[in-house]
Design a protein around this motif. Structure first.
Motif, mmCIF file in Angstrom:
data_model
loop_
_atom_site.group_PDB
_atom_site.id
_atom_site.type_symbol
_atom_site.label_atom_id
_atom_site.label_comp_id
_atom_site.label_asym_id
_atom_site.label_seq_id
_atom_site.Cartn_x
_atom_site.Cartn_y
_atom_site.Cartn_z
ATOM 1 N N GLY A 12 -64.296 39.391 -57.642
ATOM 2 C CA GLY A 12 -63.970 38.083 -57.088
ATOM 3 C C GLY A 12 -62.499 38.014 -56.740
ATOM 4 N N THR A 13 -62.088 36.878 -56.201
ATOM 5 C CA THR A 13 -60.696 36.687 -55.784
ATOM 6 C C THR A 13 -60.143 35.405 -56.384
ATOM 7 O OG1 THR A 13 -61.100 37.847 -53.687
ATOM 8 C CG2 THR A 13 -59.146 36.460 -53.816
ATOM 9 N N LYS A 14 -58.936 35.491 -56.916
ATOM 10 C CA LYS A 14 -58.237 34.328 -57.453
ATOM 11 C C LYS A 14 -56.944 34.117 -56.657
ATOM 12 C CE LYS A 14 -61.188 33.774 -60.878
ATOM 13 N NZ LYS A 14 -62.058 32.597 -61.009
ATOM 14 N N SER A 15 -56.622 32.863 -56.431
ATOM 15 C CA SER A 15 -55.469 32.509 -55.602
ATOM 16 C C SER A 15 -54.343 31.905 -56.422
ATOM 17 C CB SER A 15 -55.900 31.513 -54.517
ATOM 18 O OG SER A 15 -56.893 32.068 -53.681
ATOM 19 N N LEU A 16 -53.148 31.996 -55.862
ATOM 20 C CA LEU A 16 -51.956 31.370 -56.459
ATOM 21 C C LEU A 16 -51.793 31.743 -57.926
ATOM 22 C CD1 LEU A 16 -52.244 27.848 -54.808
ATOM 23 C CD2 LEU A 16 -50.441 29.508 -54.390
ATOM 24 N N VAL A 17 -51.953 33.012 -58.225
ATOM 25 C CA VAL A 17 -51.798 33.495 -59.600
ATOM 26 C C VAL A 17 -50.305 33.688 -59.879
ATOM 27 C CG1 VAL A 17 -52.393 35.292 -61.247
ATOM 28 C CG2 VAL A 17 -54.021 34.647 -59.441
ATOM 29 N N PRO A 18 -49.730 32.976 -60.844
ATOM 30 C CA PRO A 18 -48.292 33.099 -61.103
ATOM 31 C C PRO A 18 -47.890 34.531 -61.435
ATOM 32 C CG PRO A 18 -49.205 31.189 -62.237
ATOM 33 C CD PRO A 18 -50.368 31.968 -61.705
ATOM 34 N N ALA A 19 -46.905 35.041 -60.695
ATOM 35 C CA ALA A 19 -46.412 36.408 -60.890
ATOM 36 C C ALA A 19 -47.567 37.411 -60.964
ATOM 37 C CB ALA A 19 -45.556 36.491 -62.145
ATOM 38 N N GLY A 20 -48.572 37.198 -60.123
ATOM 39 C CA GLY A 20 -49.810 37.964 -60.234
ATOM 40 C C GLY A 20 -49.666 39.449 -60.020
ATOM 41 N N ASP A 21 -48.698 39.856 -59.181
ATOM 42 C CA ASP A 21 -48.512 41.285 -58.965
ATOM 43 C C ASP A 21 -47.532 41.896 -59.956
ATOM 44 O OD1 ASP A 21 -46.435 39.834 -57.875
ATOM 45 O OD2 ASP A 21 -46.065 41.270 -56.255
ATOM 46 N N GLU A 22 -46.965 41.079 -60.839
ATOM 47 C CA GLU A 22 -46.043 41.566 -61.862
ATOM 48 C C GLU A 22 -46.656 41.507 -63.259
ATOM 49 O OE1 GLU A 22 -43.097 42.821 -61.384
ATOM 50 O OE2 GLU A 22 -42.646 42.292 -59.302
ATOM 51 N N ALA A 23 -47.753 40.773 -63.406
ATOM 52 C CA ALA A 23 -48.360 40.579 -64.728
ATOM 53 C C ALA A 23 -49.009 41.862 -65.224
ATOM 54 C CB ALA A 23 -49.388 39.456 -64.660
ATOM 55 N N GLY A 38 -54.518 47.215 -63.156
ATOM 56 C CA GLY A 38 -54.882 48.623 -63.025
ATOM 57 C C GLY A 38 -56.056 48.804 -62.099
ATOM 58 N N GLY A 39 -56.948 49.703 -62.443
ATOM 59 C CA GLY A 39 -58.081 50.020 -61.590
ATOM 60 C C GLY A 39 -58.962 48.822 -61.326
ATOM 61 N N GLY A 40 -59.308 48.627 -60.043
ATOM 62 C CA GLY A 40 -60.151 47.511 -59.660
ATOM 63 C C GLY A 40 -59.415 46.206 -59.461
ATOM 64 N N VAL A 41 -58.096 46.198 -59.652
ATOM 65 C CA VAL A 41 -57.283 44.987 -59.473
ATOM 66 C C VAL A 41 -56.319 45.223 -58.320
ATOM 67 C CG1 VAL A 41 -55.645 43.388 -60.517
ATOM 68 C CG2 VAL A 41 -57.437 44.428 -61.925
ATOM 69 N N HIS A 42 -56.376 44.350 -57.328
ATOM 70 C CA HIS A 42 -55.508 44.464 -56.161
ATOM 71 C C HIS A 42 -54.769 43.138 -55.986
ATOM 72 C CE1 HIS A 42 -57.850 48.084 -55.223
ATOM 73 N NE2 HIS A 42 -58.934 47.345 -55.444
ATOM 74 N N ALA A 43 -53.457 43.156 -56.171
ATOM 75 C CA ALA A 43 -52.651 41.939 -56.114
ATOM 76 C C ALA A 43 -51.696 41.988 -54.928
ATOM 77 C CB ALA A 43 -51.862 41.757 -57.405
ATOM 78 N N ASP A 97 -62.222 43.987 -58.035
ATOM 79 C CA ASP A 97 -63.328 44.747 -57.462
ATOM 80 C C ASP A 97 -63.908 45.654 -58.540
ATOM 81 O OD1 ASP A 97 -65.130 46.031 -55.870
ATOM 82 O OD2 ASP A 97 -63.643 47.179 -54.730
ATOM 83 N N LYS A 98 -64.918 45.132 -59.232
ATOM 84 C CA LYS A 98 -65.523 45.835 -60.364
ATOM 85 C C LYS A 98 -64.451 46.252 -61.383
ATOM 86 C CE LYS A 98 -69.461 47.544 -57.684
ATOM 87 N NZ LYS A 98 -70.220 48.737 -57.245
ATOM 88 N N ALA A 99 -63.549 45.315 -61.648
ATOM 89 C CA ALA A 99 -62.453 45.582 -62.580
ATOM 90 C C ALA A 99 -62.950 45.536 -64.020
ATOM 91 C CB ALA A 99 -61.343 44.558 -62.394
ATOM 92 N N PRO A 100 -62.601 46.512 -64.849
ATOM 93 C CA PRO A 100 -62.984 46.478 -66.265
ATOM 94 C C PRO A 100 -62.410 45.235 -66.952
ATOM 95 C CG PRO A 100 -62.161 48.647 -65.649
ATOM 96 C CD PRO A 100 -61.851 47.733 -64.503
#
Length: 370
Positions: free
Chosen positions: A150-161, A182-187, A204-207
């Motif tokens: 799924g996709t989540k929007s406006l995640v605070p510091a989402g690519d740094e968390a 990590g794997g399955g997470v695209h920010a 995308d099928k993220a553990p």
């Protein structure tokens, strides 16, 4: 009721205020915005002060404090418009400590308290608006292991968390999961209107690791922690906005006298002061109700966020009006407080959303004819 703060709480306030005044200057903030809106070094400094462990028990390496101490801290961070999302850390540590299995707490709470791990809430979706019971993100289980898509929007510091708390539909009901970066997470990160950092995060099928099978109460609690923290932060932003506006009015002259001497403008400042104090009292209310039973807590947070939204809009817009053109220039710090207040009004639900929440939660005996 005694609203005085304890000596420990005042010492905590002084420590955070000194850090903001000495270390988090407007120039440092501007540099952080240009660099992307999040600075891991700054977040580490907050952790060194012990702030990342406010809600973490002492036996897990934290300070074991409560909502009032968090309110004190967030007020002071609001004065400096600190970009790093400490409110998200309060959410993560509060929810994990209350709902997660013990092994998950042991694995993450010490890392959160030390600042080694940043865990944020990723719950917003495009079609959900601010409804918490709506989620298109799906979780599937196979061989005792969970995966999220799924996709989540406006995640605070989402690519740094380092990890996310993610609500998703699992076996027909909303559950809450922890997903590591990590794997399955695209920010995909970006800078928001107030200079902070957020991201669109696609799973995308993220553990994933299950935090709570009955996820809606945990998610509501998470959002309520966030609302209480945001209300306190907003009080700090409003306080500083008021101080800047008063100082400007006492120095800006028109017709040979300071504009603060004009009666109409003094009345405007009085109205702003009223909203400032209403905001402060409702922030206190939110923090004091944070540990109340769920229905009482949810009702209190809706009331508090509604009043804070009204105050943020009124104070921010009138501050710009009293400043004139300089109030919206990027070089002037006041414009950044205005943008901060504007974005905070829309975070965790705007004014109309929370007015609806207050209305829907009114008891049958409410009203003048009861």
């Amino acid at each position: 009721m005694d609203f005085d703060f304890s000596d420990d709480q005042e010492q905590l306030r002084d420590a955070v205020r000194r850090w903001v005044d000495r270390s988090y200057t407007f120039e440092r903030r501007r540099a952080a915005v240009k660099a992307g809106g999040f600075d891991r070094t700054t977040y580490g400094e907050l952790a060194e002060l012990g702030l990342a462990g406010l809600y973490v028990p002492e036996d897990q390496g934290g300070m074991g404090m409560g909502p009032v101490e968090a309110m004190v801290v967030m007020e002071e961070l609001g004065r400096g418009m600190v970009l790093e999302p400490l409110g998200q850390t309060l959410i993560a540590s509060g929810v994990l400590g209350a709902y997660a299995p013990q092994d998950l707490q042991d694995a993450w709470l010490p890392r959160i308290a030390s600042g080694d791990a940043l865990v944020v809430l990723a719950h917003q979706e495009r079609r959900a608006r601010w409804r918490l019971d709506v989620s298109e993100t799906q979780a599937t289980e196979s061989g005792g292991a969970w995966q999220l898509s799924g996709t989540k929007s406006l995640v605070p510091a989402g690519d740094e968390a380092d990890a996310f708390l993610v609500p998703a539909m699992a076996q027909g009901r909303l559950a809450l999961f922890l997903v590591e970066q990590g794997g399955g997470v695209h920010a995909s990160g970006y800078v928001t209107q107030d200079g902070s950092r957020a991201a669109e995060v696609k799973f995308d099928k993220a553990p994933a690791t299950l935090v709570a099978q009955d996820g809606l109460p945990a998610l509501e609690h998470a959002v309520d922690i966030g609302i209480a923290a945001l209300c306190a932060e907003a009080v700090g932003v409003i306080d500083k906005t008021m101080a800047l506006t008063a100082d400007y009015m006492n120095t800006r002259k028109q017709f040979g006298v300071p504009i603060a001497s004009f009666q109409a403008l003094r009345h405007r400042m009085a109205d702003m002061k009223m909203q400032q104090e209403l905001a402060r009292s409702m922030s206190y209310y939110a923090s004091l109700k944070l540990n109340a039973p769920a229905e009482e807590r949810r009702r209190a947070m809706a009331r508090a966020k509604y009043q804070l939204n009204v105050a943020m809009r009124f104070v921010g817009q009138n501050s710009v009006q009293l400043h004139g053109g300089i109030g919206v220039t990027d070089e002037y710090i006041g414009s950044h407080y205005f943008k901060k207040l504007t974005q905070m009004e829309l975070t965790f639900g705007d004014t109309l959303h929370h007015l609806g929440e207050v209305s829907s939660r009114m008891q049958d005996t409410a009203g003048v004819f009861a």
